[in-house]
Design an enzyme around this catalytic site. Structure first.
Site, PDB file in Angstrom:
ATOM      1  CB  SER A  98      46.185  43.668  31.762  1.00 15.23           C
ATOM      2  OG  SER A  98      45.383  42.623  32.199  1.00 15.23           O
ATOM      3  CG  ASP A 241      43.922  38.865  30.923  1.00  8.92           C
ATOM      4  OD1 ASP A 241      44.662  37.867  30.915  1.00  8.92           O
ATOM      5  OD2 ASP A 241      44.135  39.848  31.658  1.00  8.92           O
ATOM      6  CG  ASP A 243      48.281  40.291  31.226  1.00 11.20           C
ATOM      7  OD1 ASP A 243      47.030  40.218  31.163  1.00 11.20           O
ATOM      8  OD2 ASP A 243      48.887  40.611  32.262  1.00 11.20           O
ATOM      9  CG  ASP A 245      46.813  38.730  34.578  1.00 15.54           C
ATOM     10  OD1 ASP A 245      45.930  38.821  33.696  1.00 15.54           O
ATOM     11  OD2 ASP A 245      47.296  39.712  35.178  1.00 15.54           O
TER      12      ASP A 245
HETATM   13 MG    MG Z   1      45.719  40.607  32.714  1.00 16.93          MG
END
Ligand code: MG
Length: 451
Positions: A98, A241, A243, A245
């Protein structure tokens, strides 16, 4: 110093080549395969250079215990969660650290319902991992790898069932999107152009995982996006960000309005145009949420920090939206997970329905300023410090579900032990920066008294 391996409710993570090795990834995958049972396991990853190596190790581990890896390749974490459920898999693994810096990577483990493992389930997997000695299948029982093309197709379809894409398309919004060289670099421009009819200026859109800015979408890391929005005359700027989410927003004047505003604005849109019902947020989320909830006459329920804790409460209460103050928006009508793509669609729908600009919407919500601080401690000191804080503010309304949260009316302070570092975290919020600063300093003093 070698970075320690972190094993917790948010997964297993460490620094590649130090604590996070292919051997470890393979062993965790084996343990997870034993836990989930033989069958399909969805595997996706972000764009980090280490992703491919870790993916291969995870595949070997899964196959060794009789699972069938279904590789979706580079995909947003919310997409991996959705596909785990949609493909009726036994479980899923998202390979992503992340917002951690590039050298980190992690495995996030997903239950067959498409939600992250909760603490109890995670403990079970770790227990299996520590026992080692996994039952490996004979050659004849090895299952081949499947590949799943176009992983975001189902995800986008779900979003388009929920938002009014036709109305958004008619606006022909001009947007800038900062993809942080992450999964958004593969999908965001196409999503915004093809599904939502936007004109898109992409930034950091090489999907190589070589982060050209700090990967957390905090205001201070978004200089290029702020300048771009202003110069190009965009109506809104989005920052993801790595990834995909979390989402932060820049208004049309080039001002980063703060990650907690993402949830507040999405909440306003959902409660006005989608559904009425309770909303859920962590104790550390801004009072702006309470303002929006009051405006719509609905209840705010607070939970411990951590996505799965918010999701658990949302499912129990039938909440219509929930999230965190870090730009994580959870819309269960799409899927019960944080999703920057859903958040982008909701925000464009908000601009469409309200006819207002981001700056105008921002002005309507009361100002709160947040200060974040941390104090290094030894783990054994935590209970004493927490007791001291509790006793010092015994005459105030307290919330003790996750450390100590102290209410001061228009202000609050949240003190808790970090899950990832040997520190006590302090978050304060108040109507002015000075007041927030003062509260944080007061709590820092209280903690330091006990060291
Ligand atoms: Mg993330």
């Amino acid at each position: 110093m070698r970075q320690m391996l972190k094993i917790g409710v948010s997964g297993v993570r460490g620094v590649v080549g130090e604590s996070f090795t292919p051997q470890l990834a393979s062993s965790i995958a084996q343990a997870f395969g034993v836990y989930a049972g033989r069958g399909r396991i969805v595997v996706g990853r972000d764009t980090r250079p280490s992703g491919e190596m870790i993916e291969l190790a995870v595949v070997a581990g899964l196959q060794a215990v009789g699972c069938k890896p279904v590789l979706v390749g580079v995909a947003p974490t919310p997409t991996v969660l959705m596909l785990t459920h949609a493909l009726d898999a036994r479980g899923g693994i998202a390979i992503t650290a992340s917002h951690n810096p590039g050298p980190w990577n992690a495995l996030k483990l997903i239950n067959n319902d498409g939600l992250f493992l909760d603490e109890t389930r995670m403990e079970e997997v770790i227990d299996i991992y520590h026992q080692g000695d996994f039952p490996l299948v004979p050659e004849i029982e090895l299952l081949r790898v499947d590949r799943y093309e176009e992983p975001m197709r189902d995800h986008i379809w779900r979003i388009l069932q929920v938002v009014d894409a036709d109305a958004i398309c008619q606006q022909r919004f001009h947007v800038a999107v900062d993809c942080c060289n992450g999964v958004g670099a593969v999908y965001s421009q196409r999503f915004l152009e093809e599904a939502l009819g936007c004109r898109v200026t992409p930034l950091f859109d090489q999907p190589n995982g070589l982060f050209e800015r700090e990967p957390e979408p905090l205001p201070r890391n978004l200089e290029k996006l702020k300048a771009c929005v202003k110069e190009q005359g965009c109506q809104i700027g989005f920052a993801q960000d790595p990834d995909g989410d979390r989402l932060a927003v820049v208004d049309e004047t080039g001002r980063a309005i703060g990650e907690d505003l993402t949830l507040a604005l999405c909440m306003d849109q959902v409660l006005t145009h989608h559904a009425k019902g309770p909303v859920v947020a962590t104790v550390s989320t801004s009072k702006r949420i309470d303002f929006i909830a009051r405006r719509h006459g609905v209840e705010v329920v607070r939970t411990k920090v951590g996505e799965i804790n918010v999701v658990d409460a949302m499912q129990r209460l039938g909440a219509v939206i929930g999230g965190e103050n870090n730009g994580g928006v959870i819309l269960p009508a799409v899927h019960a997970c944080r999703d920057s793509f859903t958040a982008m669609a909701l925000l464009l729908e908000l601009l469409t329905c309200s006819g207002k600009s981001v700056a105008q919407l921002f002005e309507e919500i009361p100002t709160y300023c947040t200060v974040k601080d941390k104090v290094p401690i030894k783990a054994v000191q935590t209970p004493r410090i927490m007791r001291h804080i509790r006793q010092s503010y015994a005459n105030r309304p307290l919330n003790l579900m996750d450390g100590v949260w102290v209410d001061f009316g228009e202000s609050w302070v949240h003190v808790r032990r970090s899950n990832t570092e040997p520190v006590i975290r302090i978050v304060s919020e108040a109507p002015t920066p000075e007041a927030a600063q003062q509260l944080a300093a007061e709590f820092r003093r209280r903690i330091e008294e006990m060291l």
